[in-house]
Design an enzyme around this catalytic site. Sequence first.
Site, PDB file in Angstrom:
ATOM      1  N   LYS A  40       0.847  -1.205   0.000  1.00 12.66           N
ATOM      2  CA  LYS A  40       0.000   0.000   0.000  1.00 12.66           C
ATOM      3  C   LYS A  40       0.879   1.251   0.000  1.00 12.66           C
ATOM      4  O   LYS A  40       2.088   1.171   0.290  1.00 12.66           O
ATOM      5  CB  LYS A  40      -0.917  -0.016   1.230  1.00 12.66           C
ATOM      6  CG  LYS A  40      -0.198  -0.026   2.580  1.00 12.66           C
ATOM      7  CD  LYS A  40      -1.170  -0.331   3.723  1.00 12.66           C
ATOM      8  CE  LYS A  40      -0.445  -0.379   5.060  1.00 12.66           C
ATOM      9  NZ  LYS A  40      -1.306  -0.866   6.143  1.00 12.66           N
ATOM     10  N   ARG A 140     -10.650   0.024  14.791  1.00 11.13           N
ATOM     11  CA  ARG A 140     -10.616   0.729  13.508  1.00 11.13           C
ATOM     12  C   ARG A 140     -11.778   0.266  12.624  1.00 11.13           C
ATOM     13  O   ARG A 140     -12.755   0.969  12.470  1.00 11.13           O
ATOM     14  CB  ARG A 140      -9.248   0.510  12.838  1.00 11.13           C
ATOM     15  CG  ARG A 140      -9.021   1.356  11.619  1.00 11.13           C
ATOM     16  CD  ARG A 140      -7.568   1.342  11.176  1.00 11.13           C
ATOM     17  NE  ARG A 140      -7.074   0.020  10.785  1.00 11.13           N
ATOM     18  CZ  ARG A 140      -5.825  -0.208  10.364  1.00 11.13           C
ATOM     19  NH1 ARG A 140      -4.957   0.790  10.310  1.00 11.13           N
ATOM     20  NH2 ARG A 140      -5.434  -1.413  10.023  1.00 11.13           N
ATOM     21  N   HIS A 171      -6.525  -7.621  13.328  1.00  6.75           N
ATOM     22  CA  HIS A 171      -5.300  -6.822  13.324  1.00  6.75           C
ATOM     23  C   HIS A 171      -4.967  -6.456  14.764  1.00  6.75           C
ATOM     24  O   HIS A 171      -5.840  -5.993  15.502  1.00  6.75           O
ATOM     25  CB  HIS A 171      -5.559  -5.559  12.488  1.00  6.75           C
ATOM     26  CG  HIS A 171      -4.337  -4.775  12.136  1.00  6.75           C
ATOM     27  ND1 HIS A 171      -3.235  -5.334  11.522  1.00  6.75           N
ATOM     28  CD2 HIS A 171      -4.046  -3.460  12.292  1.00  6.75           C
ATOM     29  CE1 HIS A 171      -2.323  -4.381  11.314  1.00  6.75           C
ATOM     30  NE2 HIS A 171      -2.783  -3.246  11.779  1.00  6.75           N
ATOM     31  N   ARG A 224       0.390 -10.818   6.622  1.00  4.04           N
ATOM     32  CA  ARG A 224       0.391  -9.550   5.888  1.00  4.04           C
ATOM     33  C   ARG A 224       1.687  -8.829   6.232  1.00  4.04           C
ATOM     34  O   ARG A 224       1.798  -8.159   7.248  1.00  4.04           O
ATOM     35  CB  ARG A 224      -0.823  -8.700   6.303  1.00  4.04           C
ATOM     36  CG  ARG A 224      -2.165  -9.438   6.190  1.00  4.04           C
ATOM     37  CD  ARG A 224      -3.336  -8.554   6.566  1.00  4.04           C
ATOM     38  NE  ARG A 224      -3.258  -8.011   7.917  1.00  4.04           N
ATOM     39  CZ  ARG A 224      -3.812  -8.540   9.002  1.00  4.04           C
ATOM     40  NH1 ARG A 224      -4.521  -9.658   8.912  1.00  4.04           N
ATOM     41  NH2 ARG A 224      -3.689  -7.963  10.175  1.00  4.04           N
ATOM     42  N   TYR A 270      14.518  31.793   5.414  1.00  5.63           N
ATOM     43  CA  TYR A 270      13.322  32.558   5.794  1.00  5.63           C
ATOM     44  C   TYR A 270      13.315  32.830   7.284  1.00  5.63           C
ATOM     45  O   TYR A 270      13.647  31.950   8.093  1.00  5.63           O
ATOM     46  CB  TYR A 270      12.059  31.768   5.436  1.00  5.63           C
ATOM     47  CG  TYR A 270      11.764  31.702   3.967  1.00  5.63           C
ATOM     48  CD1 TYR A 270      11.468  32.853   3.234  1.00  5.63           C
ATOM     49  CD2 TYR A 270      11.763  30.484   3.303  1.00  5.63           C
ATOM     50  CE1 TYR A 270      11.174  32.782   1.876  1.00  5.63           C
ATOM     51  CE2 TYR A 270      11.466  30.396   1.950  1.00  5.63           C
ATOM     52  CZ  TYR A 270      11.180  31.554   1.241  1.00  5.63           C
ATOM     53  OH  TYR A 270      10.891  31.482  -0.090  1.00  5.63           O
ATOM     54  N   CYS A 316      13.207  25.227   3.204  1.00  7.25           N
ATOM     55  CA  CYS A 316      12.292  25.868   2.249  1.00  7.25           C
ATOM     56  C   CYS A 316      11.472  24.793   1.523  1.00  7.25           C
ATOM     57  O   CYS A 316      11.657  23.600   1.754  1.00  7.25           O
ATOM     58  CB  CYS A 316      13.067  26.676   1.210  1.00  7.25           C
ATOM     59  SG  CYS A 316      14.336  27.746   1.882  1.00  7.25           S
ATOM     60  N   ASP A 318      11.701  23.882  -1.572  1.00  2.00           N
ATOM     61  CA  ASP A 318      12.465  23.109  -2.562  1.00  2.00           C
ATOM     62  C   ASP A 318      13.963  23.007  -2.262  1.00  2.00           C
ATOM     63  O   ASP A 318      14.691  22.391  -3.037  1.00  2.00           O
ATOM     64  CB  ASP A 318      12.309  23.751  -3.952  1.00  2.00           C
ATOM     65  CG  ASP A 318      10.908  24.263  -4.163  1.00  2.00           C
ATOM     66  OD1 ASP A 318       9.993  23.422  -4.199  1.00  2.00           O
ATOM     67  OD2 ASP A 318      10.718  25.489  -4.252  1.00  2.00           O
TER      68      ASP A 318
HETATM   69  C1  LIG Z   1      -0.669  -1.825   6.878  1.00  2.00           C
HETATM   70  C2  LIG Z   1      -1.243  -3.078   7.403  1.00  2.00           C
HETATM   71  C3  LIG Z   1      -0.422  -4.202   7.583  1.00  2.00           C
HETATM   72  C4  LIG Z   1       1.088  -4.167   7.438  1.00  2.00           C
HETATM   73  O1  LIG Z   1       1.621  -3.734   8.666  1.00  2.00           O
HETATM   74  P1  LIG Z   1       3.199  -3.733   8.941  1.00  2.00           P
HETATM   75  O2  LIG Z   1       3.285  -3.234  10.333  1.00  2.00           O
HETATM   76  O3  LIG Z   1       3.790  -2.762   7.961  1.00  2.00           O
HETATM   77  O4  LIG Z   1       3.680  -5.106   8.758  1.00  2.00           O
HETATM   78  C5  LIG Z   1      -1.024  -5.395   7.957  1.00  2.00           C
HETATM   79  N1  LIG Z   1      -2.355  -5.456   8.154  1.00  2.00           N
HETATM   80  C6  LIG Z   1      -3.179  -4.384   8.010  1.00  2.00           C
HETATM   81  C7  LIG Z   1      -4.638  -4.555   8.259  1.00  2.00           C
HETATM   82  C8  LIG Z   1      -2.641  -3.164   7.654  1.00  2.00           C
HETATM   83  O5  LIG Z   1      -3.449  -2.113   7.537  1.00  2.00           O
END
Ligand SMILES: *Cc1c(COP(=O)(O)O)cnc(C)c1O
Length: 374
Positions: A40, A140, A171, A224, A270, A316, A318
Amino acid sequence: MTVGNLRNARLIINQEAIFNNVRNAVEKTQAGTDLFVVVKADGYGHGAIQVARMAEKAGAKGFCVALLEEGLALRHAGFTEPILVLGITEPAAAAIARDQRISLTVTSDEWLTTVAAILAQQPSQAKLAIHLAMDTGMGRIGFQKPAELKQAISTLTRFDKVFEFEGLFTHFSTADSKDDTYFNYQYENFQKMMAVVKQRPKYVHVANTATSMWHQVCGANMVRYGIATYGLNPSGREITETPYPLFPAMRFEAGLIHVKKIQKGRSIGYGATYQAKDDEWIGTVPVGYADGFPRKMQGFSVLVDGHFCPVVGRVCMDQFMIRLPKRYPVDTIVTIIGQSGSNQITVDDIADQLETINYEVICGFSERLQRKYV
Ligand SMILES: *Cc1c(COP(=O)(O)O)cnc(C)c1O
């Protein structure tokens, strides 16, 4: 976005590091468990397509993305592996996911009935693959109660002509912490939820990188795998022991575009916030906050020829300025992330300066910065 391909500044992405990180993880993953690499946010800023190519070579079995659009980009690049969207997708886009064989995360029964009606209007041989998310304490997205999960599973069964019940997941919010208390609480909730599942779907998954490294979770068969793909520790500096070495994949370098001596008392940038205490050599670097090098970097030190050189004056949009120990020629390399001589700057060093985590640093580099693959 226009990419600065001609200026002397670039993120250098080490593809071998990504390959090795994924390969090590695949080797440590127990047999029967598939590693999905999370790409992602453009592969955490490293380039989703390039990362996916390396991950595929290293043995990843699928990919996770946050948005349907990110999954479509992988399909358009030719990837045929399973792809799971981790966020919630608009019902109106569900048919696109189905037709591109992209699996979607679902967190409400209403979503399923709405989408079942929409898909019935656009018949297809293909089914939309669904992963039901369980909120066991992350707070979440996901089903919070076993009864809600049960209801969603029965809806999937009722509409089994349009849906394939492919996955179930949760998660963990504290898997990167030394304290296991909350992890264990979530794990108990997970088991309570699983108790209402009569027939397991193809994938049950609970592990992000941190969970895969530091926790044993029974009954899951997919991981994941995100941040460690890029060679960074999910725990920052809290848990420093990892089951295998991590190879950071990103370097950040630029060349000095202007070098001058300024007289004692002259100001830089600046707001004239920096005044030279002596006659000083000042270098200008062609990178700024529009590239994801925030103003908060003022006071941080980057590396030139192995020497730490402070960022002086405000950053700045850039450009930013640094104090050099002596005169260096234009085009001398300035290392913002990486090794220079016997010193190095890590993503975690920058995260400390910005009071954030390594994830936010790598995702924060803008598209304007050229990515160079080595
Ligand atoms: C982003 C995400 C992950 C990956 O997490 P890491 O900490 O980068 O391994 C796994 N599961 C879900 C649901 C996520 O949103």
